[in-house]
Design an enzyme around this catalytic site. Structure first.
Site, PDB file in Angstrom:
ATOM      1  N   HIS A 104       0.844  -1.198   0.000  1.00  8.41           N
ATOM      2  CA  HIS A 104       0.000   0.000   0.000  1.00  8.41           C
ATOM      3  C   HIS A 104       0.879   1.247   0.000  1.00  8.41           C
ATOM      4  O   HIS A 104       1.904   1.294   0.687  1.00  8.41           O
ATOM      5  CB  HIS A 104      -0.913   0.005   1.230  1.00  8.41           C
ATOM      6  CG  HIS A 104      -1.901   1.127   1.233  1.00  8.41           C
ATOM      7  ND1 HIS A 104      -3.027   1.113   0.439  1.00  8.41           N
ATOM      8  CD2 HIS A 104      -1.932   2.307   1.920  1.00  8.41           C
ATOM      9  CE1 HIS A 104      -3.713   2.226   0.648  1.00  8.41           C
ATOM     10  NE2 HIS A 104      -3.062   2.967   1.530  1.00  8.41           N
ATOM     11  N   GLU A 434     -41.112  -6.502  -5.303  1.00 11.51           N
ATOM     12  CA  GLU A 434     -41.547  -7.867  -5.633  1.00 11.51           C
ATOM     13  C   GLU A 434     -40.398  -8.731  -6.152  1.00 11.51           C
ATOM     14  O   GLU A 434     -40.479  -9.961  -6.097  1.00 11.51           O
ATOM     15  CB  GLU A 434     -42.661  -7.822  -6.678  1.00 11.51           C
ATOM     16  CG  GLU A 434     -44.013  -7.387  -6.148  1.00 11.51           C
ATOM     17  CD  GLU A 434     -44.872  -8.575  -5.721  1.00 11.51           C
ATOM     18  OE1 GLU A 434     -44.578  -9.702  -6.140  1.00 11.51           O
ATOM     19  OE2 GLU A 434     -45.825  -8.364  -4.965  1.00 11.51           O
ATOM     20  N   ARG A 619     -41.465  -8.201   4.058  1.00 12.46           N
ATOM     21  CA  ARG A 619     -40.750  -7.491   2.997  1.00 12.46           C
ATOM     22  C   ARG A 619     -40.234  -6.179   3.587  1.00 12.46           C
ATOM     23  O   ARG A 619     -40.933  -5.165   3.587  1.00 12.46           O
ATOM     24  CB  ARG A 619     -41.684  -7.249   1.812  1.00 12.46           C
ATOM     25  CG  ARG A 619     -40.989  -6.705   0.570  1.00 12.46           C
ATOM     26  CD  ARG A 619     -41.994  -6.460  -0.532  1.00 12.46           C
ATOM     27  NE  ARG A 619     -42.540  -7.693  -1.069  1.00 12.46           N
ATOM     28  CZ  ARG A 619     -43.714  -7.786  -1.676  1.00 12.46           C
ATOM     29  NH1 ARG A 619     -44.479  -6.721  -1.781  1.00 12.46           N
ATOM     30  NH2 ARG A 619     -44.133  -8.937  -2.149  1.00 12.46           N
TER      31      ARG A 619
END
Length: 660
Positions: A104, A434, A619
């Site tokens: 890094h 849905e 849901r």
């Protein structure tokens, strides 16, 4: 020791060479194909691998199970990552018994994340470095194996610092790699309290805001100097880039962004002034500052801008197909509240939008999307943003008319999507909650939740899979052909003008409208399969505000995103919704005009929807993406939504139906 390597850029080349010099056996190298839009000034890992006789690959998705399996077959002892641009998942990291290590470009834990080279320069740091650390699930957070400091000199810019970091990394790997091979590393855990994180740089990060101090702007110029894209500003609508600069003390009281002189090219800042040493107009060549000022037509006292200035701002043209629907008419109202939108709409009726028909920025044609294809194609070419909101979205129709659902919801919308691809138009597509189907996750997540539907002999899923397939088609067009898109998934939006009571009479409406009809007519409220199914109900005003922000698309943050729009705090079963609605009905001032409440009645779903129906127990949306992309949070309580929705329908009945 057998290694699998992930590498790119100059750091990738030197990392691979250091491994070879240290006697590692490299089984394979994974890299990236060069991006044609990116200025390639660095070494080629793939060329180095080919010359060394090492197999090299550049997969689109390194974390795909097929690639994970292929890496597993290589049986690496150790994994190294040298400036590889994608995160490796845990399935890959755990394949190497001796661990995985990453190089890094900063002194971790400072400057975790992307582009540390550029960020340290922009932030005016006088020191950075390189770090070799263990790879863990969290990016750049593993224990430090080796670290080397690099001084940042005042004259350093991106390229000179890059070369310093490469040299330092080579020196560090020369002693660190043999230590790893011999199992003699000394590891230091990172101090999380000192960690800082910086994300991927975006083009707007390099705008020069002349209200900032000259020192800050000079550091920005250094941070993205050639061969990086450069810091830029505007003269009117003309963009220019500054490649090198110098800080001056303020020599007069000029306003920030004012040209103090053209020879030298000196610009007033919030504190001090910036001299342009070299720069370039958008279609020109690099030249010294005074020549650039002349080329741009600048004189003493001219003003520069951080953003392009247009003399005439054209309104954004939004095409809404299905403009008379529940979402369409509320969205039109929100857009017309602002003066910078022009709305073009098509629908088979106009009752909900009649209040906009005389508005100068609203243009409506009554028609059917399956017939008016030429009008639609012309207006997709003409408009900037397209929202195809036409769909059959009432559950009873999924079992009653599955082929009509497919023809309208899928086939007609696919044609519109292809027009958007053809004419390079942005599409904001209404997916649906849905699509999650019978997912068992506690919160339905756009990026991780599985989409689970029932068997073929349950036609209620034709709506869900039609929408899901369109989602996938749009995503593919975005990936392969550059379609600019956002998918949004409404979770049970409610409010005035949701369906109508006539639709409810034939069962073709959403739940709350059906319940209101039962109260109005004095018929029993039917609880399908007991009404225990839970939903999260969202006020239309909250939903429309989120959708408006998607259209605004600040910083292009919504591009390529899927965004749930729902209120997870407004969860209730259908039975609870019915009881809340009944309580609101009993308190309403028009209550006396309607029959007595006829009670609740439990019915089987097959007797109500037909034999092809299946329901979903719960849901609940994750709204993580909405918070991140839109800075949005739902605020309206469910009871308030119920009260206002009921009031709207009762007053409609009182005015229209009772007088007939």
């Amino acid at each position: 020791m057998k290694a699998v390597v992930f590498a790119y850029h100059d750091m990738g080349c030197l990392g691979v060479q250091a491994l070879l010099d240290a006697g590692y056996e490299i089984s394979a190298i994974f890299t990236h194909a060069d991006n044609p839009a990116e200025k390639v000034f660095y070494g080629s890992v793939s060329r180095l691998a080919a010359l060394a006789g090492i197999p090299v690959y550049a997969p689109d998705d390194i974390n795909h199970p097929l690639w994970v399996e292929r890496i597993a077959q290589l049986a690496p002892d150790v994994i190294f990552s040298f400036y590889y641009r994608n995160l490796l998942n845990n399935e890959i990291l755990k394949l190497a018994p001796h661990g995985a290590f990453n190089l890094h470009g900063s002194l971790l834990p400072k400057y975790r994340g992307r582009a540390p080279l550029n960020w340290v320069l922009e932030n005016g740091e006088n020191e950075t470095g390189v770090t070799l650390h263990r790879m863990v699930a969290k990016a750049d957070a593993g224990a430090i194996i080796a670290q080397q400091r690099v001084a940042i000199d005042p004259e350093d810019a991106a390229l000179t610092l890059h070369k310093k970091l490469c040299q330092s990394a080579s020196q560090m790997l020369e002693y660190a790699l043999p230590a790893i091979k011999q199992g003699q590393t000394q590891e230091t855990a990172q101090n999380e309290s000192e960690a800082t994180y910086f994300g991927r740089r975006k083009p707007e990060d390099s705008f020069l805001d002349w209200n900032k101090p000259a020192t800050v702007l000079h550091n920005m110029v250094r941070a993205v100097a050639d061969p990086w894209p450069g810091a830029f500003s505007y003269v009117g609508t003309q963009k220019f880039t500054i490649w090198s600069s110098r800080v001056h003390p303020r020599v007069n009281a000029a306003q920030p962004g004012s040209v103090i002189s053209v020879a030298p090219f000196l610009i007033a800042c919030g504190d001090g002034a910036l001299e342009v040493i070299t720069g370039q107009s958008v279609d020109g060549i690099t030249m010294q500052g005074s020549q650039l000022a002349q080329t741009l037509g600048l004189v003493e006292g001219s003003r520069l801008n951080s953003q392009p200035v247009c003399t005439v701002q054209r309104r954004t043209r939004v095409l809404i197909l299905g403009v008379n629907g529940f979402i369409g008419n509320h969205l039109t109202e929100r857009l017309l509240r602002e003066d910078h939108y022009e709305v073009y709409g098509l629908d088979i009726g106009s009752d909900a939008i009649s209040r906009f028909l005389t508005h100068p920025n609203f243009h409506f044609v009554e028609g059917d999307i399956s017939i008016h294809s030429e009008w639609i194609e012309y207006h997709i070419k003409k408009c900037d943003v397209v929202l195809p909101l036409v769909a059959i979205a009432t559950p009873i129709e999924y079992t009653r008319n599955p082929l009509r659902v497919f023809e309208l919801d899928f086939e007609e919308n696919l044609r519109i999507i292809r027009y958007c691809v053809q004419y390079h138009k942005r599409i904001i597509f209404p997916s649906t909650s849905e699509v999650y189907g019978m997912c068992t996750d506690k919160f339905f997540d756009e990026d991780h939740s599985n989409l689970i539907v029932g068997p073929i002999n349950k036609p209620r899923w034709i709506y869900s899979v039609s929408k899901q397939l369109l989602d996938r088609v749009i995503w593919a067009y975005g990936e392969k052909e550059g379609l600019q898109f956002t998918l949004f998934r409404p979770f049970n939006w409610m409010g005035p003008r949701l369906d109508n009571l006539n639709a409810a009479r034939i069962g073709s409406s959403r739940a709350i409208t059906q319940l209101i009809l039962n109260l109005v007519e004095g018929s029993p409220i039917k609880l399908i399969d007991g009404g225990k199914q839970k939903r999260c109900f969202t006020d239309i005003r909250d939903g429309i505000e989120a959708l408006y922000r998607i259209i605004e698309n600040t910083g292009n943050r919504c591009d390529g995103e899927i965004i749930n729009i729902g209120n997870p705090d407004n969860e209730a079963s259908i039975e609870e919704l019915g009881k809340m609605l009944l309580a609101s009905f009993d308190k309403h001032p028009l209550r006396q005009h309607f029959p007595p409440f006829a009670g609740f009645r439990v019915v089987e779903s097959s007797s109500y929807y037909g034999k092809g129906y299946q329901d979903v127990e719960h849901r609940k949306p994750s709204i993580r993406n909405a918070r991140r992309c839109l800075d949005w949070e739902p605020t309206i309580d469910m009871q308030e939504t119920i009260d206002e929705t009921l009031d709207f329908f009762l007053r409609t009945v009182d005015i229209v139906e009772k007088s007939s």
